[in-house]
Scaffold this active site. Structure first.
Site, PDB file in Angstrom:
ATOM      1  CB  SER A 179      -0.940   0.006   1.209  1.00 47.63           C
ATOM      2  OG  SER A 179      -0.202  -0.042   2.419  1.00 47.63           O
ATOM      3  CG  HIS A 207      -3.799  -1.177  -1.683  1.00 49.25           C
ATOM      4  ND1 HIS A 207      -4.235   0.124  -1.767  1.00 49.25           N
ATOM      5  CD2 HIS A 207      -3.677  -1.453  -0.355  1.00 49.25           C
ATOM      6  CE1 HIS A 207      -4.347   0.633  -0.547  1.00 49.25           C
ATOM      7  NE2 HIS A 207      -4.015  -0.302   0.323  1.00 49.25           N
ATOM      8  CE  LYS A 238      -7.287  -0.143   0.862  1.00 45.24           C
ATOM      9  NZ  LYS A 238      -8.224  -0.668   1.889  1.00 45.24           N
TER      10      LYS A 238
END
Length: 392
Positions: A179, A207, A238
């Site tokens: 990240s 991610h 996300k």
């Protein structure tokens, strides 16, 4: 409380004290945020695919809110396991081509809950030094031995696997895309070591989910390694633009977690409106391929612009672009200068990253245009020269 004040003073002196700042979304403009009266280009959000304000997601959430209420009312083990959970987990199972799936309230709960449910005293967890804090805390809660290997150093991991080869249970945990650096874990080698040493492998795709793979399944699927991963974790906060997390794996794994994962058992379930929004987002992630294509193009353009300017942005091709400046105070001044230029990009400092590697962490989105990114890169270059991060 005197000791707190003294510790906070030391943190402030080292440019390490943090504070909370208010930001508001700009309706209809997911690539921007509002601070005070200033509209700023948002380059710190994890909304990689630009779905957080998608009208179809908002509409299904509105409908669920009106028909099913504001909250779930209880934990999933009591009365909070609404039918929408079942539908979502069936869709996740199909998406990941696995046996079963389980939805958690957020990624922190998923990682800490799963790890502490799988290992205990007498076991060992092998963890990349740059893994997310939720994994580290899960290991601490588990009471298993914590064997940290140097970032992406597979020879160091092999040495540790040999050292602890006689432990009862062995679990390897890693982010797929890290990240704060945007680089990838060597998943092929990790899968080989997992098989060689009889370990379990858990991969956090927070991610990379939505970004990689033919239907956004994640980096493991893109590399054809999904069957080598025992515990597949991802988040909906996300790329999906909503909130929550998931675990995918075998039916036995999910049965075990339903009975042993304390953050699942002892937490109120997500509201039905959130679950409905996730389901719609999952559908869009699979169908709207153009979002991934646009994100790849944006990342390539922005990375090459900063690299050509002479910045240290590390390796990788992900939408996470770290501009490493080293010094904590310089990182803060860089972030403040960016905001004055109309850009939000947050300074990341220890303990989130190792000492001496303070940085500006840029996060790109499919909604960022080429013009916005080129303009941002020019401003970043100018600030870099002014703060002497770059040589003239």
């Amino acid at each position: 409380m005197y000791w707190m004040e003294k510790e906070l003073e030391l943190m402030a002196d080292a440019s390490l004290e943090r504070s909370l700042r208010t930001s508001n979304s700009v309706s209809g403009s997911p690539g921007y945020t509002l601070r005070g009266e200033q509209v700023l280009l948002n380059m710190s959000s994890n909304d990689y695919l630009g779905l957080s304000q998608h009208p179809a997601i908002l509409e299904v959430m509105r409908e669920a809110l009106l028909t099913e209420g504001a909250g779930s009312g209880a934990s999933r083990h009591v009365t909070g396991n609404h039918m929408s959970y079942r539908r979502l987990e069936e869709a996740l199972t199909d998406w990941q081509n696995c046996e079963a799936a389980l939805v958690f309230a957020n990624g922190y709960m998923a990682n800490s809950g799963v790890i502490s449910a799988l290992v205990d005293r007498g076991d060992v967890v092998f963890s990349d030094k740059l893994n997310h804090a939720s994994m580290v805390d899960g290991i601490v809660l588990s009471r298993a031995e914590h064997a940290r290997y140097r970032h992406n150093d597979m020879e160091h991991l092999r040495t540790l696997l040999n050292k602890y080869r006689d432990k009862r249970r062995k679990l390897i945990v890693t982010d797929s895309v890290f990240s704060m650096d945007g680089d990838q874990a060597p998943l092929r080698v990790l899968a080989e070591l997992k098989r060689e040493y009889g370990a379990m492998l858990m991969v956090d795709e927070a991610h990379s989910g939505g970004i990689y793979g033919g239907r956004g399944e994640g980096l493991c699927h893109e590399l054809g390694l999904q069957n080598d991963v025992d515990i597949h974790m991802g988040t909906f906060s996300k790329s999906f633009g909503v909130y929550g997390a998931y675990i995918c794996g075998s039916r036995t794994l999910i049965r075990w977690l339903v009975n042993k994962a304390r953050p699942l058992i002892y937490s109120t379930a997500l509201p039905p409106s959130i679950v409905a929004g996730i389901s719609k987002s999952l559908d869009l992630v699979q169908k709207e391929h153009w979002r991934r294509e646009r994100l790849y193009a944006a990342a390539g353009l922005f990375r090459s612009s900063l690299c050509d300017a002479g910045f240290n942005i590390g390796a990788g091709n992900s939408p996470i672009v770290p501009l490493i400046v080293g010094d904590n105070d310089t990182a803060l001044r860089f972030s403040r200068a960016l905001e004055e230029e109309g850009i939000i990009a947050v300074a990341i400092r220890p303990p989130t990253v190792p000492d001496g590697t303070a940085r500006i962490r840029f996060s790109l989105s499919a909604v960022h245009t080429d013009k916005e990114l080129i303009n941002a890169a020019e401003r970043i270059h100018s600030i870099g020269l002014r703060l002497r991060v770059l040589s003239p």
